[in-house]
Write an enzyme that holds these catalytic residues in place. Sequence first.
Site, mmCIF file in Angstrom:
data_model
loop_
_atom_site.group_PDB
_atom_site.id
_atom_site.type_symbol
_atom_site.label_atom_id
_atom_site.label_comp_id
_atom_site.label_asym_id
_atom_site.label_seq_id
_atom_site.Cartn_x
_atom_site.Cartn_y
_atom_site.Cartn_z
ATOM 1 N N SER A 10 -21.692 41.139 -30.897
ATOM 2 C CA SER A 10 -20.863 40.035 -30.421
ATOM 3 C C SER A 10 -19.376 40.328 -30.376
ATOM 4 O O SER A 10 -18.651 39.760 -29.552
ATOM 5 C CB SER A 10 -21.104 38.793 -31.287
ATOM 6 O OG SER A 10 -20.746 39.047 -32.634
ATOM 7 N N LYS A 70 -26.102 28.547 -28.536
ATOM 8 C CA LYS A 70 -25.153 29.189 -27.624
ATOM 9 C C LYS A 70 -25.519 28.824 -26.181
ATOM 10 O O LYS A 70 -25.178 27.749 -25.716
ATOM 11 C CB LYS A 70 -25.121 30.698 -27.873
ATOM 12 C CG LYS A 70 -24.505 31.045 -29.228
ATOM 13 C CD LYS A 70 -24.434 32.531 -29.474
ATOM 14 C CE LYS A 70 -23.631 32.864 -30.727
ATOM 15 N NZ LYS A 70 -24.161 32.301 -31.965
ATOM 16 N N HIS A 80 -26.654 36.679 -28.490
ATOM 17 C CA HIS A 80 -25.712 36.834 -27.379
ATOM 18 C C HIS A 80 -26.383 37.446 -26.161
ATOM 19 O O HIS A 80 -25.765 38.218 -25.415
ATOM 20 C CB HIS A 80 -24.508 37.655 -27.832
ATOM 21 C CG HIS A 80 -23.604 36.904 -28.757
ATOM 22 N ND1 HIS A 80 -22.641 36.026 -28.304
ATOM 23 C CD2 HIS A 80 -23.551 36.857 -30.116
ATOM 24 C CE1 HIS A 80 -22.010 35.500 -29.342
ATOM 25 N NE2 HIS A 80 -22.543 35.982 -30.445
#
Length: 432
Positions: free
Chosen positions: A218, A277, A246
């Site tokens: 990340s 996310k 991610h």
Amino acid sequence: MAALTCSRLSHRLVSVSAKDFLFKSPNQLQRCTSALAATRNILEGELKDIKKAGTYKSERVITSPQGPTIHVTGSSNDILNFCANNYLGLSSHPEVVEAGKKALDTHGAGLSSVRFICGTQDIHKELEEKIAKFHGKEDAILYISCFDANAGVFEVLLTPDDAVISDELNHASIIDGIRLCKAQRLRYRHRDLADLESHLVNTQSCRQRLIVTDGVFSMDGNVAPLKDICDLADKHSSMVFIDECHATGFFGKTGRGTEEYFGLNNRVDIINSTLGKALGGAAGGYTTGPKELIDLLRQRSRPYLFSNTMPPPIVACASKALDLVMGNTELPKRVLENTKRFRSRMTDVGFTLSGDPEHPICPVMLGDARLASTFADQMLERGIYVIGFSYPVVPKGKARIRVQLSASHSIQDVDRAVDAFTEIGRSLKVIQ
């Protein structure tokens, strides 16, 4: 409750020294011991050191929903947001918000229970089935966060007869989760396949061996060499675990993550990822993999057994976000288009960007912590919200501004951000 009178207070505190107490108001009492005072001094010293080093992190207050444009306390203008994990722009998507509202009416605000007592609803099971199908796995288990998922899997899966071999730059939650298990714990140099293989050779006598890596790292936006890792796992009869926080929802042609990006066909054994996310942005995490592992996690995983279940509105929001991802492959394409435009224009004017050229985490490397902080502040003055990252989040001397592109950014948004970077970069002598 009525305030204590002096005589009643004296009676209750007869055995305690008066100097141990500090009156805040007639109705409030705060204990102030010499031990606490000493601790305060220690903490104040550490905070002063952080500020002196230029690495103190202030929190800007947002007064609007999350999105490509937000409102921030202290600014009367709209602010373009380039630092959220809102990769697909679904955090405030009307259908996602509406799904949460409906679930609040049909399933309540929460369950006041862990899953195995009375905390499992039909929507929890439906979301778990949907996640497993999305990743092509046998089963899945929900946690309140991916941090909890990482804290819950290694201790259950691995024993002192096993070995876990982890990339040295894996996320803090992976590091903490591995510390909880009793397996032999080994680290290999970041994305160094030769070093990884040397550990595999040296652990041949172990019952099980698990290679652990982030799919995407990340802070740097670089991608694990997953195909090569899977090849080594096959060669040495080991399993592969990846954290896809991610990557899930937006990386790869249809958002299936790092496996799909490399064209691998279900070669990863265990995937942990997040719902906080790209998939709605609220909260929640999960483990997906073999059914036997998921069943055992339900029996023994401590964060699952001893934490409240995910609130129904959050479950519904994540489920709707996953529906949108599975039904619209244009969203990951839009992320990639914005990423390529930003990276191309930034490098053309002289900035150094790290990370994979197709991943929307685009770290703009600056080196100095104070410079990164000053740069971010000046960007905000120009209506662009980005954050400077420095030690201890990243190594000393490698401060950067981490830009994150979203499907919800327009071409005009991307160009405006690049223009602001260029203007400030020249002013601060970062570029010519």
